[in-house]
Structures are given as structure tokens and as C-alpha cells.
Design a protein around this motif. Sequence first.
Motif, PDB file in Angstrom:
ATOM      1  N   THR A 206      -3.115   1.130   9.414  1.00 51.03           N
ATOM      2  CA  THR A 206      -2.516  -0.177   9.699  1.00 51.03           C
ATOM      3  C   THR A 206      -2.487  -0.962   8.398  1.00 51.03           C
ATOM      4  OG1 THR A 206      -4.660  -1.030  10.298  1.00 51.03           O
ATOM      5  CG2 THR A 206      -3.247  -0.310  12.100  1.00 51.03           C
ATOM      6  N   LYS A 207      -1.541  -1.825   8.300  1.00 50.33           N
ATOM      7  CA  LYS A 207      -1.244  -2.507   7.050  1.00 50.33           C
ATOM      8  C   LYS A 207      -2.308  -3.520   6.657  1.00 50.33           C
ATOM      9  CE  LYS A 207       1.841  -3.970   3.899  1.00 50.33           C
ATOM     10  NZ  LYS A 207       1.198  -3.528   2.703  1.00 50.33           N
ATOM     11  N   GLU A 208      -2.706  -3.467   5.368  1.00 44.56           N
ATOM     12  CA  GLU A 208      -3.608  -4.486   4.836  1.00 44.56           C
ATOM     13  C   GLU A 208      -2.796  -5.722   4.500  1.00 44.56           C
ATOM     14  OE1 GLU A 208      -2.896  -1.738   3.358  1.00 44.56           O
ATOM     15  OE2 GLU A 208      -4.648  -0.437   3.424  1.00 44.56           O
TER      16      GLU A 208
ATOM     17  N   THR B 135       7.507  -2.160   9.104  1.00 40.55           N
ATOM     18  CA  THR B 135       6.629  -1.048   8.728  1.00 40.55           C
ATOM     19  C   THR B 135       6.968  -0.687   7.291  1.00 40.55           C
ATOM     20  OG1 THR B 135       8.221   0.594   9.468  1.00 40.55           O
ATOM     21  CG2 THR B 135       6.545  -0.093  11.057  1.00 40.55           C
ATOM     22  N   GLU B 136       6.068   0.039   6.641  1.00 41.30           N
ATOM     23  CA  GLU B 136       6.283   0.396   5.244  1.00 41.30           C
ATOM     24  C   GLU B 136       6.100   1.894   5.071  1.00 41.30           C
ATOM     25  OE1 GLU B 136       3.752  -1.704   2.529  1.00 41.30           O
ATOM     26  OE2 GLU B 136       4.656  -0.747   0.779  1.00 41.30           O
ATOM     27  N   ILE B 137       7.140   2.568   4.582  1.00 39.70           N
ATOM     28  CA  ILE B 137       7.025   4.001   4.300  1.00 39.70           C
ATOM     29  C   ILE B 137       6.726   4.137   2.815  1.00 39.70           C
ATOM     30  CG2 ILE B 137       8.089   6.267   4.558  1.00 39.70           C
ATOM     31  CD1 ILE B 137      10.229   4.882   6.312  1.00 39.70           C
ATOM     32  N   LYS B 138       5.607   4.789   2.526  1.00 41.14           N
ATOM     33  CA  LYS B 138       5.101   4.845   1.157  1.00 41.14           C
ATOM     34  C   LYS B 138       5.629   6.032   0.366  1.00 41.14           C
ATOM     35  CE  LYS B 138       1.710   1.709   0.490  1.00 41.14           C
ATOM     36  NZ  LYS B 138       1.938   0.725  -0.563  1.00 41.14           N
ATOM     37  N   ASN B 139       5.740   5.822  -0.951  1.00 40.29           N
ATOM     38  CA  ASN B 139       5.880   6.913  -1.919  1.00 40.29           C
ATOM     39  C   ASN B 139       6.993   7.909  -1.678  1.00 40.29           C
ATOM     40  OD1 ASN B 139       4.068   6.411  -3.949  1.00 40.29           O
ATOM     41  ND2 ASN B 139       2.342   7.128  -2.724  1.00 40.29           N
TER      42      ASN B 139
ATOM     43  N   LEU C 127      12.585  -3.304  -0.665  1.00 43.45           N
ATOM     44  CA  LEU C 127      12.117  -2.149  -1.428  1.00 43.45           C
ATOM     45  C   LEU C 127      11.110  -2.538  -2.501  1.00 43.45           C
ATOM     46  CD1 LEU C 127      13.483   0.522  -0.745  1.00 43.45           C
ATOM     47  CD2 LEU C 127      14.545   0.439  -3.008  1.00 43.45           C
ATOM     48  N   GLU C 128      10.091  -1.719  -2.634  1.00 52.33           N
ATOM     49  CA  GLU C 128       9.181  -1.847  -3.770  1.00 52.33           C
ATOM     50  C   GLU C 128       9.309  -0.550  -4.564  1.00 52.33           C
ATOM     51  OE1 GLU C 128       5.288  -3.796  -1.984  1.00 52.33           O
ATOM     52  OE2 GLU C 128       6.455  -2.676  -0.528  1.00 52.33           O
ATOM     53  N   THR C 129       9.747  -0.655  -5.804  1.00 60.37           N
ATOM     54  CA  THR C 129       9.936   0.549  -6.618  1.00 60.37           C
ATOM     55  C   THR C 129       8.886   0.580  -7.720  1.00 60.37           C
ATOM     56  OG1 THR C 129      12.304   0.429  -6.199  1.00 60.37           O
ATOM     57  CG2 THR C 129      11.590   1.836  -8.020  1.00 60.37           C
TER      58      THR C 129
HETATM   59 MG    MG Z   1       3.878  -3.065  -0.335  1.00 60.15          MG
END
Ligand code: MG
Length: 475
Positions: free
Chosen positions: A260-262, A209-213, A9-11
Motif C-alpha cells: 500500500t502506498k506510503e 495507483t502507481e505502477i513502478k519501474n 508520470l515520474e521518470t
Molecule cells: Mg511516486
Amino acid sequence: MKLYPTIGLETHAELMTESKLFCSCSAKFGGEENEHCCIGCSGFPGAIPSLNKKALELIVRAGFALDCKISRFTKWERKNYFYPDLPAAYQVSQMERPVCVGGGLEIEAGGETKTIRLNRIHLEEDAGKLNHVGGKSLADYNRTGVPLIEIVTEPDFHSAEEVVAYVEKLRQILQYGDICDGKMEQGSLRCDVNISLAPFGSEKLGTRTEIKNLNSIKAIGRAIAAEIERQTDLLENGEAIIQQTLRFDDATGEIIPMRTKEDAHDYRYFPDPDIPPVVLSEEEIERFRQALPELPGIRLKRYVNDFKLAEKDAVIILNDKRVSDFYDAAVAVHNNPKTLANFIVVELLRRVNLGEADMGALPFSPADFADLQRSVDEGKLNRDVRKDVLREMLESGKSPGQICDEGDLWLKEDSGAVEAVINKVLEANPKAVEQYRNGEVKVFGFLMGQASKELKGSAAPATVKNILESKLKGE
Ligand code: MG
Ligand code: ADP
Ligand code: ZN
């Protein structure tokens, strides 16, 4: 093949500072579009940034609250990318030397206790907001440059439940620490969730994968479940997971690809030439540590050990910092933590849950609330009456003393006063008295009801019953 989810997680938490990170514009939520902007936070070249010391204090505080190692030497980089919500086309962030390193948070989920390790916490600027109206996107830069901390975990979660427990606890710590207000609906706390699946028991993690915000606890739980399901379907059909950034649609519950992810090198991070590195002195770090407010874990111990509250009640009160602060203020006025806790849990929070009271806008003070409970504890007011007085306090904002005076609610100590009220009731109901004396004893209940109504709880029911009985028997 049994697949096992791994989540990191990134908070992002906006800090509770008055002004922005590198200029003196207001960091307050809301306002007219682009009201809180200057040449600095609007990205005009040549504006000279100046670091907000308060933001540095708050990230150090977060570091102490989360057991991190605090770096004495810290510096900033520019993270370059183009998007209309970022007027400078770079975000000032920290890559190489974040303020906080390591750390951890203990959570309870699924009947187990485990520690989620933190990788780092760094300080950066928030971006602006795009408002999509009538096919156009309008940029609002009020939020641009608001100080933000990013709290990054190791990939230590294995279920949505664990992530939810972590976010709830983290949010509470940030709120109690006066670090972030935790208002997810206003975007001041948002999470990016990284998810991968791998065969059970495998050492190597799968492609993530990353789900944002995600901006509600509920959305976090739902998004994780949906993404685990999507990846499971793909893998079971022999397809590969593409490392990409996703969005969760709250309305439909769908996972939607964004891009796509940077990788880090895509951002061309480089040292910010306008912002000198900071060296914090030991004294300064110690001063920041001393200013750390009482955290929920410590407050829980105080409630259970010193106040002797049941842990269940203590947890309910601590759940909302405003309730807990209200409680502490009430105890400071009337030193009976147990009866006050009961009054809050049983009556006040019931009103809050019914939507009849708003903890953010109570029309009475903790002192008034404490006074009411004191009257009950001192035997001046019937305990059953306190809820009616509370309701009236909510409606009128009047003090409990005034309400009890006006309504003649004080407990009548001398039986003469109770007798006078009962005489009035008997005079007003001659027919019932007649019936009782003719052997219809069931009208007693009716007369008792009338007397209680008239007395409004200002006498103990046993006293009322005794006096009424002796009167009817002509004693
Ligand atoms: Mg990130
Ligand atoms: P970035 O900054 O590009 O998003 P990081 O390496 O900082 O990438 O990782 C971001 C988050 O993703 C961290 O919380 C990390 O624990 C998590 N993460 C990394 N690899 C995986 C993986 N394979 N599965 C799940 N989470 C992962
Ligand atoms: Zn500004």
C-alpha cells in the motif's frame, strides 16, 4: 457511466557522469558485483559526502531543455526507508527545493498537439540492485549513489498513447543533451506510472495507483492498458480503488500489488546534515546553458531549413542520435546533405534493420561513407553499385576506394574500355552470337546480362546496350 483515465508520470533518468553523486566511485553500468563501492556509497556511518558538480550541471541542462525554472538555491533531504537495496537506509533526495521547477514538453498523439506540464525535476541517488538467485537475494551496490534525476509531470495524460509519445520524446531530448543515455533495457531510464479513473467530465480525480519501474516503452503502453482495464472492472462492479503501489509482470501482462502506498510523512524526510545547500551563480547557470548540445527540435529545423531534407527523412535520421551524429559527420566531409540522407535512409538503415549493420559498431567511418557517396555524385561510380560497395564495406571494413580499385568497379568513361569487356563476352559465348545472327534476337538479353555481370555496373546500361548491339550487327 463513462470513465476517463488520468495519468501522471515520474521518470527516473541516470545522469551520464563519470562518478557517483556524493563519492568518487565509478557510475559506469555493469562491472563485477559491488566493484564500484566505497564506504560512502555503501552506507558506512561517518563517510563525508562531496557533491558531484557535473551532476548539478546535467540537471540544470535538463531544466533548460524542458523549459523549467532553474532554482538558484537548492538543497537536499534524506528520504528514510528500509530496503536491502539501500545500505544507508536513506536516500539523499530533494523535497523542498528541487533544482528545476515547472516546465513542459509538447507532444503529438492521436493527431493532436498538447503540452504536458512538468511539476519539477530533482536530483537524487539511485538505489542498488537485488539479484534473485536460487531462492536467495544478493545485493549489488554498484548502482547505489549513481546520480539520478526524477522528472515529475502534472496529471496531464489521458491515454497510453500520450504517455508513450512523451517518453519517446523525453528520452530523445535527454540523449541529445548528453544528459542520460536513455538505455531503458539497462535501467538508466525508468518510469513510474500513476493512474486513476473518474467519471467523464468530473473535476475531481479518482484514487490513483502507481505502477513502478517500467523499463521499456512497450511495457509502459501495455501496463497502462492493463491497469485501466483492472480499475474499470473494479469500479463497474461497485468496488473501491485502493491507493497502492503495483508492479507489471512483462511475461504475463499482469498487474501485481506490491504494497500500500506510503505518504511523504512516512519517509520522515529531514535536511541532510552533511550536505550543504548550493547557491548557483547566474554566471554558472548561464555557462551550463551555453554548454547545452543541439537538441532534436533544433536539429530538425537545421535538416529541413538548411539541408532541405524532406521532414519524413529528417525524422528518420533524428530518431537515433547515433545515426544523426554519423550523418552530420558525413556531411562535414562531403557537403551534399540530400544524397547522403538518401543513402542513409535507403541503404544504411535498411542494413541496420536487417541486422547486418550495428550503428554502435560500424566497421567504417562517416568519412568513408561520405567518400562513397561523393564518387557517385561526381559520376565516378554508378549509383546502383553503391549498395554493393556498402555491403562489402560492412563485411571487410575496407575503404570504398580500395573496394572499387580491387573490383574494377569505377565507371568506365571511355567506351574503348567497355568495348574490350564486351569483346571478351562475345568471344566467350560464340554460340549465342551465332544464334543472334541467325535471327534469335531473344539471346540479346542473355548477352546483355553476361556483359553487365562482367562490368559490375562500371558502365551505364545504355552504353553497354548500344555497344553490344553494334558489335552483334557487325558494325
Ligand atoms: Mg511516486
Ligand atoms: P508521490 O511522490 O507520492 O508519488 P506526487 O504527488 O508527487 O506523489 O505525484 C506523483 C505523480 O502522480 C505525479 O506525476 C502526479 O501528476 C500524479 N498524480 C497525482 N494524483 C493523481 C491522480 N489522481 N491520478 C493520476 N495521476 C496522479
Ligand atoms: Zn562510493
